[in-house]
Design an enzyme around this catalytic site. Structure first.
Site, PDB file in Angstrom:
ATOM      1  N   ASP A  30      15.900 -31.943 -50.644  1.00  0.00           N
ATOM      2  CA  ASP A  30      17.101 -31.473 -49.964  1.00  0.00           C
ATOM      3  C   ASP A  30      18.063 -32.589 -49.581  1.00  0.00           C
ATOM      4  O   ASP A  30      18.815 -32.465 -48.618  1.00  0.00           O
ATOM      5  CB  ASP A  30      16.688 -30.698 -48.706  1.00  0.00           C
ATOM      6  CG  ASP A  30      15.895 -31.565 -47.729  1.00  0.00           C
ATOM      7  OD1 ASP A  30      16.134 -31.463 -46.511  1.00  0.00           O
ATOM      8  OD2 ASP A  30      15.030 -32.352 -48.181  1.00  0.00           O
ATOM      9  N   ARG A  39      20.391 -42.594 -53.822  1.00  0.00           N
ATOM     10  CA  ARG A  39      19.273 -42.625 -54.774  1.00  0.00           C
ATOM     11  C   ARG A  39      19.779 -42.874 -56.183  1.00  0.00           C
ATOM     12  O   ARG A  39      19.260 -43.702 -56.935  1.00  0.00           O
ATOM     13  CB  ARG A  39      18.529 -41.276 -54.807  1.00  0.00           C
ATOM     14  CG  ARG A  39      18.019 -40.809 -53.531  1.00  0.00           C
ATOM     15  CD  ARG A  39      16.567 -41.216 -53.322  1.00  0.00           C
ATOM     16  NE  ARG A  39      16.085 -40.508 -52.155  1.00  0.00           N
ATOM     17  CZ  ARG A  39      16.380 -40.878 -50.932  1.00  0.00           C
ATOM     18  NH1 ARG A  39      17.107 -41.949 -50.709  1.00  0.00           N
ATOM     19  NH2 ARG A  39      15.940 -40.160 -49.919  1.00  0.00           N
ATOM     20  N   LYS A 142      14.745 -25.887 -42.924  1.00  0.00           N
ATOM     21  CA  LYS A 142      14.331 -27.155 -42.345  1.00  0.00           C
ATOM     22  C   LYS A 142      15.469 -27.755 -41.538  1.00  0.00           C
ATOM     23  O   LYS A 142      16.644 -27.630 -41.882  1.00  0.00           O
ATOM     24  CB  LYS A 142      13.904 -28.103 -43.459  1.00  0.00           C
ATOM     25  CG  LYS A 142      13.571 -29.494 -42.953  1.00  0.00           C
ATOM     26  CD  LYS A 142      14.025 -30.508 -43.936  1.00  0.00           C
ATOM     27  CE  LYS A 142      14.783 -31.651 -43.329  1.00  0.00           C
ATOM     28  NZ  LYS A 142      15.015 -32.666 -44.361  1.00  0.00           N
ATOM     29  N   GLU A 183      10.966 -30.153 -37.423  1.00  0.00           N
ATOM     30  CA  GLU A 183      10.762 -31.562 -37.778  1.00  0.00           C
ATOM     31  C   GLU A 183      11.270 -32.507 -36.692  1.00  0.00           C
ATOM     32  O   GLU A 183      12.454 -32.856 -36.646  1.00  0.00           O
ATOM     33  CB  GLU A 183      11.471 -31.881 -39.100  1.00  0.00           C
ATOM     34  CG  GLU A 183      11.292 -33.345 -39.520  1.00  0.00           C
ATOM     35  CD  GLU A 183      11.962 -33.702 -40.854  1.00  0.00           C
ATOM     36  OE1 GLU A 183      12.514 -32.792 -41.508  1.00  0.00           O
ATOM     37  OE2 GLU A 183      11.944 -34.895 -41.222  1.00  0.00           O
ATOM     38  N   GLU A 185      11.203 -36.012 -36.088  1.00  0.00           N
ATOM     39  CA  GLU A 185      10.772 -37.293 -36.656  1.00  0.00           C
ATOM     40  C   GLU A 185      10.962 -38.435 -35.669  1.00  0.00           C
ATOM     41  O   GLU A 185      12.062 -38.666 -35.174  1.00  0.00           O
ATOM     42  CB  GLU A 185      11.543 -37.626 -37.936  1.00  0.00           C
ATOM     43  CG  GLU A 185      11.229 -39.059 -38.425  1.00  0.00           C
ATOM     44  CD  GLU A 185      11.737 -39.401 -39.812  1.00  0.00           C
ATOM     45  OE1 GLU A 185      12.485 -38.594 -40.399  1.00  0.00           O
ATOM     46  OE2 GLU A 185      11.383 -40.501 -40.314  1.00  0.00           O
ATOM     47  N   LYS A 225       6.677 -30.362 -39.143  1.00  0.00           N
ATOM     48  CA  LYS A 225       6.830 -31.505 -40.051  1.00  0.00           C
ATOM     49  C   LYS A 225       6.982 -32.753 -39.181  1.00  0.00           C
ATOM     50  O   LYS A 225       8.089 -33.151 -38.819  1.00  0.00           O
ATOM     51  CB  LYS A 225       8.048 -31.322 -40.966  1.00  0.00           C
ATOM     52  CG  LYS A 225       8.284 -32.517 -41.910  1.00  0.00           C
ATOM     53  CD  LYS A 225       9.277 -32.167 -43.032  1.00  0.00           C
ATOM     54  CE  LYS A 225       9.686 -33.420 -43.822  1.00  0.00           C
ATOM     55  NZ  LYS A 225      10.429 -33.100 -45.063  1.00  0.00           N
ATOM     56  N   SER A 266       7.060 -38.412 -44.976  1.00  0.00           N
ATOM     57  CA  SER A 266       6.486 -39.679 -45.429  1.00  0.00           C
ATOM     58  C   SER A 266       7.180 -40.880 -44.806  1.00  0.00           C
ATOM     59  O   SER A 266       6.632 -41.982 -44.837  1.00  0.00           O
ATOM     60  CB  SER A 266       6.521 -39.779 -46.958  1.00  0.00           C
ATOM     61  OG  SER A 266       7.768 -39.336 -47.474  1.00  0.00           O
ATOM     62  N   GLY A 267       8.339 -40.676 -44.161  1.00  0.00           N
ATOM     63  CA  GLY A 267       9.030 -41.792 -43.521  1.00  0.00           C
ATOM     64  C   GLY A 267       9.282 -42.877 -44.544  1.00  0.00           C
ATOM     65  O   GLY A 267       9.731 -42.598 -45.640  1.00  0.00           O
ATOM     66  N   GLY A 268       8.948 -44.120 -44.206  1.00  0.00           N
ATOM     67  CA  GLY A 268       9.206 -45.190 -45.162  1.00  0.00           C
ATOM     68  C   GLY A 268       7.989 -45.583 -45.961  1.00  0.00           C
ATOM     69  O   GLY A 268       7.972 -46.603 -46.646  1.00  0.00           O
ATOM     70  N   SER A 295       5.166 -32.795 -46.939  1.00  0.00           N
ATOM     71  CA  SER A 295       6.529 -32.375 -47.247  1.00  0.00           C
ATOM     72  C   SER A 295       7.249 -33.681 -47.544  1.00  0.00           C
ATOM     73  O   SER A 295       7.889 -34.279 -46.674  1.00  0.00           O
ATOM     74  CB  SER A 295       7.188 -31.650 -46.073  1.00  0.00           C
ATOM     75  OG  SER A 295       8.549 -31.382 -46.378  1.00  0.00           O
ATOM     76  N   ARG A 298      10.989 -38.919 -50.660  1.00  0.00           N
ATOM     77  CA  ARG A 298      10.889 -40.191 -51.378  1.00  0.00           C
ATOM     78  C   ARG A 298       9.470 -40.430 -51.895  1.00  0.00           C
ATOM     79  O   ARG A 298       9.270 -40.918 -52.999  1.00  0.00           O
ATOM     80  CB  ARG A 298      11.298 -41.337 -50.461  1.00  0.00           C
ATOM     81  CG  ARG A 298      12.784 -41.366 -50.172  1.00  0.00           C
ATOM     82  CD  ARG A 298      13.122 -42.376 -49.072  1.00  0.00           C
ATOM     83  NE  ARG A 298      12.858 -41.848 -47.736  1.00  0.00           N
ATOM     84  CZ  ARG A 298      12.859 -42.610 -46.643  1.00  0.00           C
ATOM     85  NH1 ARG A 298      13.101 -43.902 -46.727  1.00  0.00           N
ATOM     86  NH2 ARG A 298      12.630 -42.062 -45.463  1.00  0.00           N
ATOM     87  N   TYR A 358      19.962 -40.080 -43.290  1.00  0.00           N
ATOM     88  CA  TYR A 358      20.014 -39.166 -44.426  1.00  0.00           C
ATOM     89  C   TYR A 358      21.397 -39.177 -45.028  1.00  0.00           C
ATOM     90  O   TYR A 358      22.370 -39.104 -44.303  1.00  0.00           O
ATOM     91  CB  TYR A 358      19.709 -37.745 -43.944  1.00  0.00           C
ATOM     92  CG  TYR A 358      18.278 -37.368 -44.215  1.00  0.00           C
ATOM     93  CD1 TYR A 358      17.250 -38.030 -43.557  1.00  0.00           C
ATOM     94  CD2 TYR A 358      17.966 -36.383 -45.120  1.00  0.00           C
ATOM     95  CE1 TYR A 358      15.947 -37.691 -43.805  1.00  0.00           C
ATOM     96  CE2 TYR A 358      16.646 -36.036 -45.367  1.00  0.00           C
ATOM     97  CZ  TYR A 358      15.637 -36.703 -44.706  1.00  0.00           C
ATOM     98  OH  TYR A 358      14.339 -36.369 -44.942  1.00  0.00           O
TER      99      TYR A 358
END
Lengths: 358, 357
Positions: A30, A39, A142, A183, A185, A225, A266-268, A295, A298, A358
């Site tokens: 997303d 990316r 999300k 989520e 984070e 998440k 997964s963060g970094g 979820s 990267r 993001y």
């Protein structure tokens, strides 16, 4: 019930439970237009709609990958895109037994008077948007709230604002038939140790579940998440078993059993790190009334992206790379990953970007 | 951790886990002097120390009963009493692998400006008192918070006060080596239906666990003593399976898996009702990350009390009645209760309107 019983109650509970199916997890695809641009530029690909569409087609049509996924999170543009032969992505996913999801937040804004803390926007007209997304085939949503660890962070204000935002978003989603992924984070940035991360994670999650209760959200129709509990990015790494222990304990102390599944961000972390940590959690012999899955954005796409590099001739190679990561993470949800996934170029690469936006 | 990990952490975790052993539960024998007086007067027995001592001796020396129990909650006076042969009650319990516990609250007082809602007192010198109790052999404590259901109740004020009180009590206990039993009792009084009770119970429990988190309480070293989710006392009864469904759902939505055990209070339920409901919960096929057991007072002692009637010659029969309830509840914690240990006495409702300890 203290929860508001939406007309979608049974469907929400069914879909949330399905997403938590052992052996499956979520592909977070997303990335907003701006983010996917970063990316694409990292592999020298132009950020135009056709390339964004091509990348997602590459992912969703990877032979054999969909069996390892229970959901894919999409950005709004992608929800309405099709394969080159004209089949809507949503149909591709549904036929593969994968629930389409939709990112509904509109990014973060700074909280006045804090040291760079943020809250997440996107509540205006959210119900109408969710209804539209449901009609387009989405069945979960999300919303990413972000907190950071610092000498005075996260502040009580940041925790309250973000927990409240998540709860309001969740309640609205449920009214519209979308399972909300919650989520909160906590960024990995910083020199703090794993104990500090655990303490903050527990405090934040407790606030989230209090807010969800206040807003009458039906927990059986939600997913969580969270970040894994790890040392800060400027701190020495620890073994996966340690991450597993601290993470699961934090969750045991805060996440009610009514929540069917927890799907980690997964963060970094590198692709391999994320998989190994998830695997360690699922091997842990302790009380886990929710399934523990992934979820990943990267951490599922990095090697694939590099292998593709925007070139048609690399299509199969890139799909192979995705297949490898999907299968590896599927095994990790069962605690059977042996670390033998054919490492694609970049699978061991850290994906940490300081102050990631993001 | 966000939890305070003091010098007693491992011991707290070990003791909480032991109390939550499947097949065992808690006898709540912590009636204050005033309250036990009401019990004794109902069987025409004088409320003097030797009678209070005799009753508790009857209970604690019942052959084979202690194997059904993991803990007994005591009132302060009882903590220091002995059997007629001179053996301290605490020792009787310890020798039979039953952990002595102690009631540490000092009753409820009304919150001004509310419609009869209350808060619980007992903070003065609580830490020092806990230390004394630990020295005397106690290893867990109990503190009863009370909430009621009404048109505007429980109020946010009452919920916050009682949740904060429970959390503060809990951390003080843990600092001093006592596993805190957290008891937020939502009274059954009222004409409300089971859905209303469920909604209130969920709201109250969510507030309690938020407060415990704020106060850095180590959840692995606590136990929860909640009400079962039932229709109000003025409402038609429902089947045990319905009570089980609503109760377990409420707990799954609010009680973190880190809590090792949930030990229900019996409220005004008859002995048999309480056992049947507990049994139904343990038969329910749904994931329960904590054990579900009992912490019963009246629902374990009622028949025993009546059978005893204060007479020495009735002790053996009274002990049989007590053993029968202990066994029934032990089976209920395993979902194996076959029913039928209900004598007429066991089916008697123990509901008292506006019940005060």
């Amino acid at each position: 019930m203290s929860c508001f019983v939406s007309k979608y109650a049974d469907e929400l509970a069914k879909n949330a439970a399905y997403i938590g199916t052992p052996g499956k997890g979520i592909l977070a695809a997303d990335e907003s237009t701006g983010t996917i641009g970063k990316r694409l530029s990292s592999i020298n690909v132009e950020n135009v709609e056709e390339n964004r569409r091509a990348l997602r087609e590459l992912l969703f049509t990877t032979p054999g990958a969909l069996q390892y996924l229970s959901g894919v999170i999409l950005f709004e543009e992608t929800l309405y895109q099709k394969t080159a032969s004209g089949k809507p992505f949503v149909d591709v996913l549904k036929e593969g037994g994968v629930l389409p999801g939709i990112k509904v937040d509109k990014g973060t804004v700074e909280l006045n008077g804090t040291n760079g803390e943020t809250f997440t926007q996107g509540l205006d007209g959210l119900a109408q948007r969710c209804q539209k997304y449901y009609e387009a085939g989405a069945r979960f949503a999300k919303w990413r709230a972000v907190l950071k660890i610092g000498p005075n962070e996260p502040s009580e204000l940041a925790i309250l604002e973000n927990a409240n935002g998540l709860a309001m978003y969740a309640a609205i989603c449920q009214q519209c038939g979308l399972v909300p992924i919650v989520e909160p984070e906590i960024l990995v940035d910083g020199p703090h140790d794993i104990k500090k991360c655990a303490e903050v994670t527990e405090r934040v999650l407790a606030a989230c579940y209090k807010a969800l209760n206040d807003h009458h959200v039906m927990l059986e129709g939600t997913l969580l998440k969270p970040n894994m509990v790890t040392p800060g990015s400027d701190s020495p790494k620890v073994a996966p078993e340690v991450i597993a222990e601290y993470t699961v304990r934090a969750l045991q102390r805060t996440v009610p059993a009514a929540v069917p599944a927890i799907v980690f961000l997964s963060g970094g972390q590198s692709e391999e790190e994320a998989t190994i940590n998830l695997n360690a959690m699922n091997k842990l012999q302790t009380k886990k009334p929710w399934s523990l899955s992934f979820s990943f954005g990267r951490a599922l796409q990095q090697s694939t992206l590099k292998a593709w590099a925007g070139k048609e001739e690399n299509w199969k190679k890139a799909q192979d790379a995705l297949f490898v990561r999907c299968k590896a993470n599927s095994e990790a949800t069962l605690g059977t990953y042996k670390g033998d996934a054919k490492l694609g170029e970049g699978a061991g690469e850290s994906l940490h970007v300081k102050d990631y936006k993001y | 951790m966000s939890a305070f990990v003091g010098k007693y952490a491992e011991e707290l975790i070990k003791n909480a886990k032991y109390i939550a052993t499947p097949g065992k539960g808690i006898l709540a024998a912590d009636e204050s002097t005033g309250t036990i007086g009401k019990r004794l007067s109902s069987i025409s027995v004088e409320n003097i120390e030797s009678n209070r001592q005799a009753l508790r001796e009857l209970l604690f020396t019942t052959p084979n009963a202690l194997s059904c129990l993991s803990g007994v909650i005591l009132f302060e006076e009882t903590l220091y009493q002995k059997t007629s042969d001179g053996k301290p009650f605490v020792q009787v319990l310890e020798e039979n692998n039953v952990i002595p516990g102690i009631k540490v609250d000092k009753g409820t007082v009304e919150i001004a400006g509310t419609n009869g809602e209350t808060t619980t007192q007992g903070f003065d010198s609580l830490g020092a008192r806990c230390q004394q109790y630990y020295k005397a052999g106690a290893r867990f404590a109990k503190w009863r918070a009370v909430l009621k259901i009404g048109p505007n109740e429980p109020s946010e004020l009452s919920i916050q006060q009682n949740a904060q009180g429970l959390a503060r009590y809990a951390i003080i206990c843990q600092e001093n080596g006592l596993v805190p039993i957290v008891e937020p009792e939502v009274l059954t009084d009222g004409p409300h239906d089971i859905q209303k009770c469920a909604a209130v119970t969920e709201t109250v429990l969510a507030a309690v666990y938020k407060a415990l988190n704020e106060h850095h309480v180590l959840l692995e070293g606590t136990l929860l003593k909640p009400n079962m989710v039932t229709p109000g006392s003025d409402s038609p009864k429902v089947a045990p399976e319905v009570i089980a469904q609503y109760t377990v759902t409420a707990l799954r939505r609010t009680v973190p898996p880190a809590v090792p055990g949930i030990v229900f209070l019996s409220g005004g339920q008859s002995e048999e009702e309480a056992t049947l409901n507990l049994d139904a919960m343990n038969k329910l096929e749904v994931l329960k990350p904590w054990t579900l057991s009992f912490s019963f007072g009246r629902a374990l002692q009622q028949s025993t009390l009546k059978t005893w009637g204060g007479k020495k010659e009735n002790v053996a029969k009274a002990q049989e009645a007590f053993l029968s309830r202990c066994k029934a509840n032990s089976e209920a914690t395993l979902g194996k209760y076959g029913g039928g240990s209900a004598g007429g006495l066991a089916s008697e409702s123990l509901f008292v309107k506006g019940y005060k300890y």
